[in-house]
Design a protein around this motif. Structure first.
Motif, PDB file in Angstrom:
ATOM      1  N   THR A 466       0.858  -1.181   0.000  1.00  0.00           N
ATOM      2  CA  THR A 466       0.000   0.000   0.000  1.00  0.00           C
ATOM      3  C   THR A 466       0.895   1.231   0.000  1.00  0.00           C
ATOM      4  OG1 THR A 466      -0.110   0.185   2.414  1.00  0.00           O
ATOM      5  CG2 THR A 466      -1.753  -1.225   1.324  1.00  0.00           C
ATOM      6  N   LYS A 467       0.311   2.365  -0.386  1.00  0.00           N
ATOM      7  CA  LYS A 467       1.069   3.617  -0.357  1.00  0.00           C
ATOM      8  C   LYS A 467       1.609   3.888   1.048  1.00  0.00           C
ATOM      9  CE  LYS A 467      -1.226   6.342  -3.970  1.00  0.00           C
ATOM     10  NZ  LYS A 467      -2.069   7.550  -4.183  1.00  0.00           N
ATOM     11  N   LEU A 468       0.774   3.654   2.055  1.00  0.00           N
ATOM     12  CA  LEU A 468       1.199   3.960   3.419  1.00  0.00           C
ATOM     13  C   LEU A 468       2.331   3.035   3.851  1.00  0.00           C
ATOM     14  CD1 LEU A 468       0.870   5.674   5.896  1.00  0.00           C
ATOM     15  CD2 LEU A 468      -0.936   4.142   6.696  1.00  0.00           C
ATOM     16  N   ALA A 469       2.249   1.764   3.497  1.00  0.00           N
ATOM     17  CA  ALA A 469       3.306   0.826   3.873  1.00  0.00           C
ATOM     18  C   ALA A 469       4.636   1.220   3.236  1.00  0.00           C
ATOM     19  CB  ALA A 469       2.933  -0.596   3.467  1.00  0.00           C
ATOM     20  N   ALA A 470       4.596   1.623   1.952  1.00  0.00           N
ATOM     21  CA  ALA A 470       5.819   2.034   1.273  1.00  0.00           C
ATOM     22  C   ALA A 470       6.370   3.321   1.871  1.00  0.00           C
ATOM     23  CB  ALA A 470       5.557   2.213  -0.215  1.00  0.00           C
ATOM     24  N   LYS A 472       5.979   4.315   4.990  1.00  0.00           N
ATOM     25  CA  LYS A 472       6.556   3.965   6.293  1.00  0.00           C
ATOM     26  C   LYS A 472       7.960   3.390   6.132  1.00  0.00           C
ATOM     27  CE  LYS A 472       2.237   2.833   8.780  1.00  0.00           C
ATOM     28  NZ  LYS A 472       1.488   1.725   9.431  1.00  0.00           N
ATOM     29  N   ALA A 473       8.111   2.489   5.165  1.00  0.00           N
ATOM     30  CA  ALA A 473       9.420   1.874   4.934  1.00  0.00           C
ATOM     31  C   ALA A 473      10.440   2.931   4.516  1.00  0.00           C
ATOM     32  CB  ALA A 473       9.310   0.788   3.875  1.00  0.00           C
ATOM     33  N   ALA A 474      10.008   3.889   3.690  1.00  0.00           N
ATOM     34  CA  ALA A 474      10.918   4.951   3.233  1.00  0.00           C
ATOM     35  C   ALA A 474      11.339   5.849   4.384  1.00  0.00           C
ATOM     36  CB  ALA A 474      10.238   5.774   2.137  1.00  0.00           C
ATOM     37  N   ILE A 475      10.400   6.178   5.263  1.00  0.00           N
ATOM     38  CA  ILE A 475      10.720   7.032   6.410  1.00  0.00           C
ATOM     39  C   ILE A 475      11.666   6.316   7.359  1.00  0.00           C
ATOM     40  CG2 ILE A 475       9.756   8.137   8.469  1.00  0.00           C
ATOM     41  CD1 ILE A 475       7.221   8.692   6.772  1.00  0.00           C
ATOM     42  N   GLU A 476      11.410   5.032   7.597  1.00  0.00           N
ATOM     43  CA  GLU A 476      12.303   4.283   8.479  1.00  0.00           C
ATOM     44  C   GLU A 476      13.722   4.244   7.910  1.00  0.00           C
ATOM     45  OE1 GLU A 476      12.709  -0.079  10.719  1.00  0.00           O
ATOM     46  OE2 GLU A 476      10.957   0.367   9.465  1.00  0.00           O
ATOM     47  N   THR A 517      13.068   4.374  18.944  1.00  0.00           N
ATOM     48  CA  THR A 517      12.120   3.270  19.131  1.00  0.00           C
ATOM     49  C   THR A 517      10.695   3.788  19.230  1.00  0.00           C
ATOM     50  OG1 THR A 517      13.795   1.920  20.232  1.00  0.00           O
ATOM     51  CG2 THR A 517      11.494   1.328  20.592  1.00  0.00           C
ATOM     52  N   LYS A 518      10.495   4.856  20.006  1.00  0.00           N
ATOM     53  CA  LYS A 518       9.148   5.434  20.135  1.00  0.00           C
ATOM     54  C   LYS A 518       8.660   5.969  18.799  1.00  0.00           C
ATOM     55  CE  LYS A 518       9.627   6.710  25.018  1.00  0.00           C
ATOM     56  NZ  LYS A 518       9.645   7.837  25.996  1.00  0.00           N
ATOM     57  N   PHE A 519       9.563   6.609  18.058  1.00  0.00           N
ATOM     58  CA  PHE A 519       9.206   7.128  16.737  1.00  0.00           C
ATOM     59  C   PHE A 519       8.714   5.979  15.843  1.00  0.00           C
ATOM     60  CE2 PHE A 519       9.878   8.201  12.353  1.00  0.00           C
ATOM     61  CZ  PHE A 519       9.703   9.570  12.238  1.00  0.00           C
ATOM     62  N   LEU A 520       9.464   4.890  15.803  1.00  0.00           N
ATOM     63  CA  LEU A 520       9.109   3.771  14.934  1.00  0.00           C
ATOM     64  C   LEU A 520       7.814   3.098  15.373  1.00  0.00           C
ATOM     65  CD1 LEU A 520      12.619   2.187  14.293  1.00  0.00           C
ATOM     66  CD2 LEU A 520      11.232   3.534  12.703  1.00  0.00           C
ATOM     67  N   GLU A 521       7.583   3.034  16.660  1.00  0.00           N
ATOM     68  CA  GLU A 521       6.314   2.476  17.144  1.00  0.00           C
ATOM     69  C   GLU A 521       5.144   3.329  16.678  1.00  0.00           C
ATOM     70  OE1 GLU A 521       6.743   2.248  21.346  1.00  0.00           O
ATOM     71  OE2 GLU A 521       7.909   0.384  21.327  1.00  0.00           O
ATOM     72  N   ALA A 522       5.308   4.643  16.771  1.00  0.00           N
ATOM     73  CA  ALA A 522       4.248   5.546  16.321  1.00  0.00           C
ATOM     74  C   ALA A 522       4.054   5.446  14.809  1.00  0.00           C
ATOM     75  CB  ALA A 522       4.590   6.979  16.721  1.00  0.00           C
ATOM     76  N   LEU A 523       5.144   5.341  14.082  1.00  0.00           N
ATOM     77  CA  LEU A 523       5.070   5.205  12.626  1.00  0.00           C
ATOM     78  C   LEU A 523       4.333   3.921  12.249  1.00  0.00           C
ATOM     79  CD1 LEU A 523       6.037   6.238   9.807  1.00  0.00           C
ATOM     80  CD2 LEU A 523       8.074   4.816  10.125  1.00  0.00           C
ATOM     81  N   VAL A 627       9.633   6.365  -3.839  1.00  0.00           N
ATOM     82  CA  VAL A 627       9.548   7.198  -2.646  1.00  0.00           C
ATOM     83  C   VAL A 627      10.771   7.053  -1.736  1.00  0.00           C
ATOM     84  CG1 VAL A 627       8.211   5.482  -1.327  1.00  0.00           C
ATOM     85  CG2 VAL A 627       8.050   7.920  -0.742  1.00  0.00           C
ATOM     86  N   ALA A 628      11.325   5.855  -1.616  1.00  0.00           N
ATOM     87  CA  ALA A 628      12.479   5.674  -0.736  1.00  0.00           C
ATOM     88  C   ALA A 628      13.683   6.449  -1.246  1.00  0.00           C
ATOM     89  CB  ALA A 628      12.813   4.185  -0.594  1.00  0.00           C
ATOM     90  N   ASP A 629      13.924   6.397  -2.566  1.00  0.00           N
ATOM     91  CA  ASP A 629      15.058   7.119  -3.131  1.00  0.00           C
ATOM     92  C   ASP A 629      14.860   8.632  -3.017  1.00  0.00           C
ATOM     93  OD1 ASP A 629      16.322   4.759  -3.823  1.00  0.00           O
ATOM     94  OD2 ASP A 629      15.549   4.757  -5.873  1.00  0.00           O
ATOM     95  N   VAL A 630      13.653   9.090  -3.296  1.00  0.00           N
ATOM     96  CA  VAL A 630      13.384  10.525  -3.251  1.00  0.00           C
ATOM     97  C   VAL A 630      13.510  11.050  -1.822  1.00  0.00           C
ATOM     98  CG1 VAL A 630      11.650  12.311  -3.657  1.00  0.00           C
ATOM     99  CG2 VAL A 630      11.937  10.447  -5.298  1.00  0.00           C
ATOM    100  N   LEU A 631      12.938  10.335  -0.875  1.00  0.00           N
ATOM    101  CA  LEU A 631      13.035  10.769   0.514  1.00  0.00           C
ATOM    102  C   LEU A 631      14.480  10.689   1.007  1.00  0.00           C
ATOM    103  CD1 LEU A 631      11.506  11.784   2.977  1.00  0.00           C
ATOM    104  CD2 LEU A 631      11.072   9.407   3.627  1.00  0.00           C
ATOM    105  N   GLY A 632      15.197   9.681   0.522  1.00  0.00           N
ATOM    106  CA  GLY A 632      16.607   9.566   0.890  1.00  0.00           C
ATOM    107  C   GLY A 632      17.412  10.767   0.436  1.00  0.00           C
ATOM    108  N   GLU A 633      17.088  11.296  -0.751  1.00  0.00           N
ATOM    109  CA  GLU A 633      17.764  12.509  -1.216  1.00  0.00           C
ATOM    110  C   GLU A 633      17.311  13.721  -0.416  1.00  0.00           C
ATOM    111  OE1 GLU A 633      17.977  15.442  -5.108  1.00  0.00           O
ATOM    112  OE2 GLU A 633      17.520  13.323  -5.425  1.00  0.00           O
ATOM    113  N   LEU A 634      16.023  13.778  -0.119  1.00  0.00           N
ATOM    114  CA  LEU A 634      15.485  14.927   0.616  1.00  0.00           C
ATOM    115  C   LEU A 634      16.180  15.127   1.961  1.00  0.00           C
ATOM    116  CD1 LEU A 634      11.693  15.772   0.998  1.00  0.00           C
ATOM    117  CD2 LEU A 634      13.277  16.065   2.878  1.00  0.00           C
TER     118      LEU A 634
END
Length: 638
Positions: A466-470, A472-476, A517-523, A627-634
């Protein structure tokens, strides 16, 4: 101008004030008088290009080499009478994003004439990739790429990336040296009115002058231009761009006492690191490419004045020429052409030395490169050094192998005859020291991730997620960029009918190490809800972050949204109100809102307006699989 002239007195007072602020003695230095006469690899032909030697690191790469038989005279191209037999030798050339136009033109010029290498025709093609990404890929042998698609030639914009690839374990695939095909100095570029006001259009400053001016909040006020605000210095990350490497080397050299004589031990010296850490506080934010800064600067000029966004940016000469003729790149890859700017950029060449990007033509040594491909690469390199090839180099905005510029490029780009003080990039040890110390000395970040959790985030993308799952993975994955001392937090926004923003702040902005850890739990707990109150969410969270604004941090929001604003009921926040609030806050407590358009239905126009209003940048992940590559550059902005 007399000594009683008020402008000269003001400049003198600024310089004196800077010296008092620093309260530290700097040993005197002299740029090394020794110079290198460099030789074409395997060709034994001398070049007319001379650089100052950095004697502290003898492992540095050969920065320039020429195929000219004598200075000022390039041999004519000698194509074959007819093309060789098919199948043609497939020659893939990997360029950096910065020199992609130059390399594409050279390859087109080469392909336009008959070629025969070992009796076969040659089909040369060009791909491009950021130098940092290419260095990692080349070191590993381009994993995941089919052998037939792997490049034979790599032309990063500077030899420093060969050293980076070597230091990443790429000795078997990447030679220690390439052959320069043209060059572009890395300079401080300033809008001409600002350069004139501070006197640097006439008198070359030192890097110390530059960094002191950036640190002083009152620089422009002292020079009777309070309307320009603070001195805003733009820099790229040394982990991503040659200009960022050059900026950090200059900064460390300035603090250690000599840019030209900087050593690895000085880079790691705690006192020098502390001084650089203080200098970095003047950085507005970092970027993956300098072109992003200039695209934003052009937007600022159209809105009012370039000085609202930028006082100076460390960038290569070719990019200065591009900007002055109306070409910008909002993402460092694509190009936007418009009318020339009203306020052109002036290149400033600091008197204590400036680095030169040498565009090294490098034939890779990996097992996927066969003998015929090496011969074809040598033939293309030969063409690059001919009269026709060097004309392409000059017409593309670069100095040729004799240091000459095209007259039109010089005039439009305001690029003078290159002054003394040119420096070659150092070798592996010094660049590795810069890379390892940068996370410690860079300006710390205060970042809130703001994620759209509207119902559309439940849609699936091509990967099956899903968009949200992808997202989340990019943010992590992006969290790996943040280190001790950075603060990060997480908020999400949606709404049910005309209800409040939901769920709101789910992980307060706090230390990236201790609160991860708290951040990832919330994510992990985020779920798609319903509507997209985009304007209200941006307005609300930007105001909250402005109240917590810290002048010694990069205060930012990373906004990821896949849709358009949806609000119900009276009294909801309008786009006009939101943008007005963002612009007002930017004057006193600037919170940069970096926007990421996620998916094909994202409101890219509004997201661009949001980022522009705050002096930040827009990022495009309308192809959600990226999204992962773009966020990684951001996140390299921090």
């Amino acid at each position: 101008m007399s000594s009683d002239d008020p402008t000269r007195r003001d400049r003198s007072e600024v310089r004196h004030r800077h010296r008092l602020q620093r309260q530290r003695q700097r040993r005197m230095w002299v740029i090394a008088g020794a110079s290198l006469v460099l030789v074409l690899l395997g060709g034994g032909v001398a070049t007319a290009v001379v650089l100052t030697a950095q004697g502290a690191d003898p492992s540095g790469p050969t920065p320039f080499a020429s195929t000219t038989a004598e200075p000022g005279v390039f041999p004519a191209d000698q194509p074959s009478a007819v093309d060789g037999k098919k199948p043609c030798i497939a020659l893939t050339v990997l360029s950096s994003n910065e020199n992609a136009e130059l390399i594409a033109r050279l390859v087109d010029g080469y392909n336009a004439q008959p070629r025969s290498v070992d009796g076969r025709c040659v089909d040369a093609t060009v791909t491009k990739q950021t130098s940092s990404t290419a260095a990692t890929a080349a070191a590993g042998g381009f994993p995941g790429t089919a052998a037939d698609d792997k490049p034979t030639v790599w032309v990063p914009d500077a030899s420093s990336w060969l050293a980076v690839a070597q230091d990443s374990g790429g000795a078997a695939n990447v030679p220690t040296e390439g052959t320069s095909i043209g060059s572009s100095a890395i300079v401080l570029a300033m809008p001409q009115p600002l350069a004139d006001a501070i006197g640097w259009s006439e008198t070359r400053p030192t890097w110390n002058d530059v960094f002191n001016a950036a640190r002083d909040d009152a620089t422009w006020s002292w020079l009777s231009h309070p309307e320009w605000g603070t001195f805003k210095l733009g820099k790229t990350s040394p982990l991503m761009a040659s200009s960022g490497q050059a900026a950090m080397l200059a900064e460390f050299g300035s603090e250690a006492g000599s840019v030209a004589e900087l050593t690895t031990s000085q880079i790691r010296d705690p006192e020098v690191m502390d001084a650089v850490r203080q200098d970095e506080l003047a950085t507005s934010h970092y970027m993956a490419t300098p072109e992003r800064f200039l695209a934003q600067a052009r937007l600022s000029e159209k809105e009012g004045s370039i000085a609202d966004f930028l006082s100076g940016v460390i960038v290569d000469e070719k990019t200065v020429w591009d900007y002055n003729r109306g070409i910008t790149s909002p993402d460092g890859v694509s190009r936007t052409e418009s009318t020339p700017p009203g306020e052109r950029l002036v290149p400033i060449y600091p008197s204590d030395g400036y680095y030169v990007a040498d565009n090294p033509f490098t034939v890779l040594a990996g097992p996927w490169v066969d003998a015929s491909e090496k011969e074809a690469a040598a033939d293309l390199l030969r063409f690059a050094g001919t009269k026709q090839g060097q004309q392409i180099v000059r017409a593309s905005g670069y100095h040729d192998l004799n240091g000459e510029l095209d007259p039109v490029v010089s005039e439009v780009g305001l690029l003078p005859e290159r002054p003394s003080g040119a420096l070659a990039f150092p070798g592996r040890e010094m660049l590795a020291a810069i890379d390892s110390t940068f996370p410690d000395v860079r300006k710390r970040a205060e970042v809130l991730f703001l994620v759209d959790v509207s119902g559309s985030m439940e849609e699936k993308i091509a990967t099956g997620d899903t968009k949200l799952a992808a997202a989340k993975a990019a943010i992590e994955k992006a969290l790996g960029h943040f280190t001790k001392g950075d603060n990060i937090g997480l908020a999400a926004f949606s709404a049910v009918d005309d209800g409040p923003i939901t769920p709101g702040l789910v992980s307060p902005v706090a230390d990236a190490r201790t609160e991860r850890t708290k951040f990832l739990e919330a994510l992990g707990g985020l779920k798609p809800i319903e509507f997209t109150p985009l304007y209200a969410a941006v307005d609300s969270f930007a105001k909250e972050r402005a109240e917590a604004w810290d002048p010694e941090r990069i205060n930012a929001i990373v906004l990821l949204s896949d849709g358009k604003n949806e609000t119900l009921g009276p009294g909801t926040t309008t786009k006009k109100q939101m943008l007005a609030d963002l612009e007002r806050m930017h004057d006193d407590t600037p919170v940069l809102v970096f926007t990421l358009a996620y998916g094909a239905n994202a409101d890219t126009a509004s997201l661009r307006e949001i980022s522009t209003a705050t002096g930040a940048q827009f990022y495009d992940a309308t192809d959600p699989t990226k999204v992962a590559d773009v966020l990684g550059e951001l996140v390299t902005s921090f």
